[in-house]
Design a protein around this motif. Structure first.
Motif, PDB file in Angstrom:
ATOM      1  N   UNK A   1       2.480  11.591  15.109  1.00 47.94           N
ATOM      2  CA  UNK A   1       3.427  12.232  14.199  1.00 47.94           C
ATOM      3  C   UNK A   1       2.690  13.228  13.307  1.00 47.94           C
ATOM      4  N   UNK A   2       3.112  14.478  13.333  1.00 48.96           N
ATOM      5  CA  UNK A   2       2.506  15.489  12.465  1.00 48.96           C
ATOM      6  C   UNK A   2       3.112  15.344  11.066  1.00 48.96           C
ATOM      7  N   UNK A   3       2.264  15.040  10.095  1.00 48.25           N
ATOM      8  CA  UNK A   3       2.715  14.876   8.715  1.00 48.25           C
ATOM      9  C   UNK A   3       2.486  16.122   7.881  1.00 48.25           C
ATOM     10  N   UNK A   4       1.427  16.873   8.208  1.00 51.75           N
ATOM     11  CA  UNK A   4       1.077  18.061   7.437  1.00 51.75           C
ATOM     12  C   UNK A   4       0.385  19.043   8.371  1.00 51.75           C
ATOM     13  N   UNK A   5       0.778  20.290   8.344  1.00 47.58           N
ATOM     14  CA  UNK A   5       0.170  21.304   9.190  1.00 47.58           C
ATOM     15  C   UNK A   5       0.888  21.445  10.522  1.00 47.58           C
ATOM     16  N   UNK A   6       0.192  22.058  11.475  1.00 46.37           N
ATOM     17  CA  UNK A   6       0.721  22.253  12.821  1.00 46.37           C
ATOM     18  C   UNK A   6      -0.344  21.866  13.832  1.00 46.37           C
ATOM     19  N   UNK A   7       0.110  21.386  14.982  1.00 45.47           N
ATOM     20  CA  UNK A   7      -0.786  20.965  16.055  1.00 45.47           C
ATOM     21  C   UNK A   7      -0.249  21.507  17.371  1.00 45.47           C
ATOM     22  N   UNK A   8      -1.129  22.131  18.145  1.00 41.52           N
ATOM     23  CA  UNK A   8      -0.754  22.532  19.502  1.00 41.52           C
ATOM     24  C   UNK A   8      -1.170  21.384  20.420  1.00 41.52           C
TER      25      UNK A   8
ATOM     26  N   UNK B   1       0.846  -1.183   0.000  1.00 41.63           N
ATOM     27  CA  UNK B   1       0.000   0.000   0.000  1.00 41.63           C
ATOM     28  C   UNK B   1       0.886   1.240   0.000  1.00 41.63           C
ATOM     29  N   UNK B   2       0.538   2.200  -0.818  1.00 44.37           N
ATOM     30  CA  UNK B   2       1.192   3.505  -0.805  1.00 44.37           C
ATOM     31  C   UNK B   2       0.146   4.527  -0.405  1.00 44.37           C
ATOM     32  N   UNK B   3       0.513   5.447   0.470  1.00 46.25           N
ATOM     33  CA  UNK B   3      -0.410   6.474   0.942  1.00 46.25           C
ATOM     34  C   UNK B   3       0.251   7.835   0.780  1.00 46.25           C
ATOM     35  N   UNK B   4      -0.478   8.768   0.191  1.00 46.08           N
ATOM     36  CA  UNK B   4      -0.024  10.150   0.079  1.00 46.08           C
ATOM     37  C   UNK B   4      -0.837  10.966   1.083  1.00 46.08           C
ATOM     38  N   UNK B   5      -0.271  11.246   2.257  1.00 46.21           N
ATOM     39  CA  UNK B   5      -1.041  11.894   3.320  1.00 46.21           C
ATOM     40  C   UNK B   5      -1.721  13.194   2.917  1.00 46.21           C
ATOM     41  N   UNK B   6      -1.042  14.037   2.137  1.00 46.17           N
ATOM     42  CA  UNK B   6      -1.610  15.341   1.799  1.00 46.17           C
ATOM     43  C   UNK B   6      -2.868  15.249   0.952  1.00 46.17           C
ATOM     44  N   UNK B   7      -3.120  14.096   0.332  1.00 46.25           N
ATOM     45  CA  UNK B   7      -4.322  13.954  -0.491  1.00 46.25           C
ATOM     46  C   UNK B   7      -5.523  13.450   0.316  1.00 46.25           C
ATOM     47  N   UNK B   8      -5.291  13.063   1.576  1.00 43.09           N
ATOM     48  CA  UNK B   8      -6.397  12.560   2.409  1.00 43.09           C
ATOM     49  C   UNK B   8      -7.070  13.711   3.133  1.00 43.09           C
ATOM     50  N   UNK B   9      -8.384  13.835   2.946  1.00 44.26           N
ATOM     51  CA  UNK B   9      -9.177  14.822   3.674  1.00 44.26           C
ATOM     52  C   UNK B   9     -10.466  14.157   4.112  1.00 44.26           C
TER      53      UNK B   9
END
Length: 103
Positions: free
Chosen positions: A49-56, A2-10
């Motif tokens: 693990x933060x893959x995209x964006x920011x989290x407080x 399986x390959x996953x592109x995190x930025x394409x998941x919404x």
């Protein structure tokens, strides 16, 4: 395989998850969110693990509340029973590895 592109998941709702794998009782899930989670304690360790964006990430230790802004690539490891809550800053995608069925 399986390959996953995190930025394409919404997700269609906050904290929606894409199940990636289950490995010896642990789940690996990609979450999309634009809303805070809830204060909680896991019944096992958690890697976040933060893959995209920011989290407080807010957490409590020895009766005090703290927070840290996590950026892409940052990892938070919560031990069994650690109180914490994630607040994304805008949209975020995070990889969470934890015991199956954990909160």
């Amino acid at each position: 395989m399986k390959f996953v592109t995190p930025n394409s998941f919404k997700g269609s709702r906050a904290w929606e998850a894409l199940d990636i794998a289950e490995i010896e009782g642990a789940t690996v899930r990609l979450h999309w969110t634009d809303q805070p989670y809830k204060w909680h304690q896991n019944d096992g360790d958690e890697a976040f693990v933060v893959l995209d964006g920011e989290v407080k990430m807010f957490y409590r230790a020895e009766g005090q509340e703290y927070h840290k802004v996590m950026k892409e690539g940052d990892i938070f490891h919560a031990l069994n029973g650690d109180e914490h809550v994630a607040h994304p800053i805008g949209e975020a995608r995070v990889l969470v590895i934890e015991k199956k069925g954990s909160v």
